[in-house]
Design a protein around this motif. Structure first.
Motif, short mmCIF file in Angstrom:
data_model
loop_
_atom_site.label_atom_id
_atom_site.label_comp_id
_atom_site.label_asym_id
_atom_site.label_seq_id
_atom_site.Cartn_x
_atom_site.Cartn_y
_atom_site.Cartn_z
N PRO A 34 0.80 -1.22 0.00
CA PRO A 34 0.00 0.00 0.00
C PRO A 34 0.84 1.27 0.00
N SER A 38 0.80 4.12 -3.06
CA SER A 38 0.50 5.51 -2.80
C SER A 38 1.63 6.40 -3.30
N ASP A 42 1.41 9.12 -6.26
CA ASP A 42 1.79 10.52 -6.11
C ASP A 42 2.73 10.95 -7.23
N THR A 57 -4.81 11.11 5.16
CA THR A 57 -5.45 9.81 5.19
C THR A 57 -6.97 9.89 5.14
N TYR A 58 -7.53 11.08 5.16
CA TYR A 58 -8.99 11.22 5.18
C TYR A 58 -9.58 10.63 3.90
N GLY A 59 -10.59 9.80 4.10
CA GLY A 59 -11.26 9.17 2.98
C GLY A 59 -10.58 7.90 2.47
N THR A 60 -9.49 7.49 3.11
CA THR A 60 -8.79 6.26 2.71
C THR A 60 -9.08 5.18 3.74
N ARG A 61 -8.53 3.99 3.51
CA ARG A 61 -8.74 2.91 4.48
C ARG A 61 -7.99 3.15 5.78
N ASP A 63 -8.09 6.04 7.37
CA ASP A 63 -8.81 7.12 8.06
C ASP A 63 -9.28 6.60 9.42
N ASN A 66 -12.89 5.62 10.25
CA ASN A 66 -13.38 4.33 9.74
C ASN A 66 -13.24 3.29 10.85
N SER A 69 -10.48 0.54 10.39
CA SER A 69 -9.13 0.96 10.01
C SER A 69 -8.02 0.28 10.79
N GLY A 93 -3.17 8.53 11.12
CA GLY A 93 -3.64 7.37 10.37
C GLY A 93 -3.77 6.17 11.28
#
Length: 123
Positions: A34, A38, A42, A57-61, A63, A66, A69, A93
């Motif tokens: 992972p 990423s 980028d 990390t917002y909106g990712t696994r 986050d 969640n 997570s 994270g």
């Protein structure tokens, strides 16, 4: 034997090469972790370089909002020099393993000029 009766087998045909290339790409992508994905994302898909960019990390696994997570929470805080000013950053994270958490700390720390805090703890 006349030349017309000899048959030669051609190796490396285009369909064969395409299948081999597809297999090689599939194997390489399955080995990427992972953090690598990423980082490569980028590099490959960022339209231009932005000095103020630090991944989030917002909106990712990863986050922490969640519930799936993970039990390990990583926090990184520091500053980055941009032009003639200093910008403060902090990132959080949550991960399944401590190793993933430590990789996150190292990854984010590489974007910062000075790191104040970098820790992994169980939540």
């Amino acid at each position: 034997m006349p030349a017309s009766s000899l048959s030669f087998r051609k190796t490396g045909t285009k369909p064969g090469r395409a299948v081999a290339l597809a297999l090689a790409v599939t194997l390489c992508l399955s080995q990427a972790g992972p953090a690598q994905a990423s980082f490569l994302g980028d590099l490959l898909f960022a339209p231009t370089y932005n000095e103020e960019y630090v991944p989030g990390t917002y909106g990712t696994r990863a986050d922490c909002r969640n519930p799936n997570s993970g039990p390990w929470r990583g926090i990184v805080g520091g500053r980055k020099s941009v032009d003639l000013r200093t910008v403060q950053f902090s990132r959080e994270g949550c991960f399944q393993t401590e190793a993933e958490c430590r990789a996150f700390l190292n990854y984010i720390s590489a974007y910062l000029t000075l790191v104040f805090t970098a820790q992994c703890s169980r939540r």
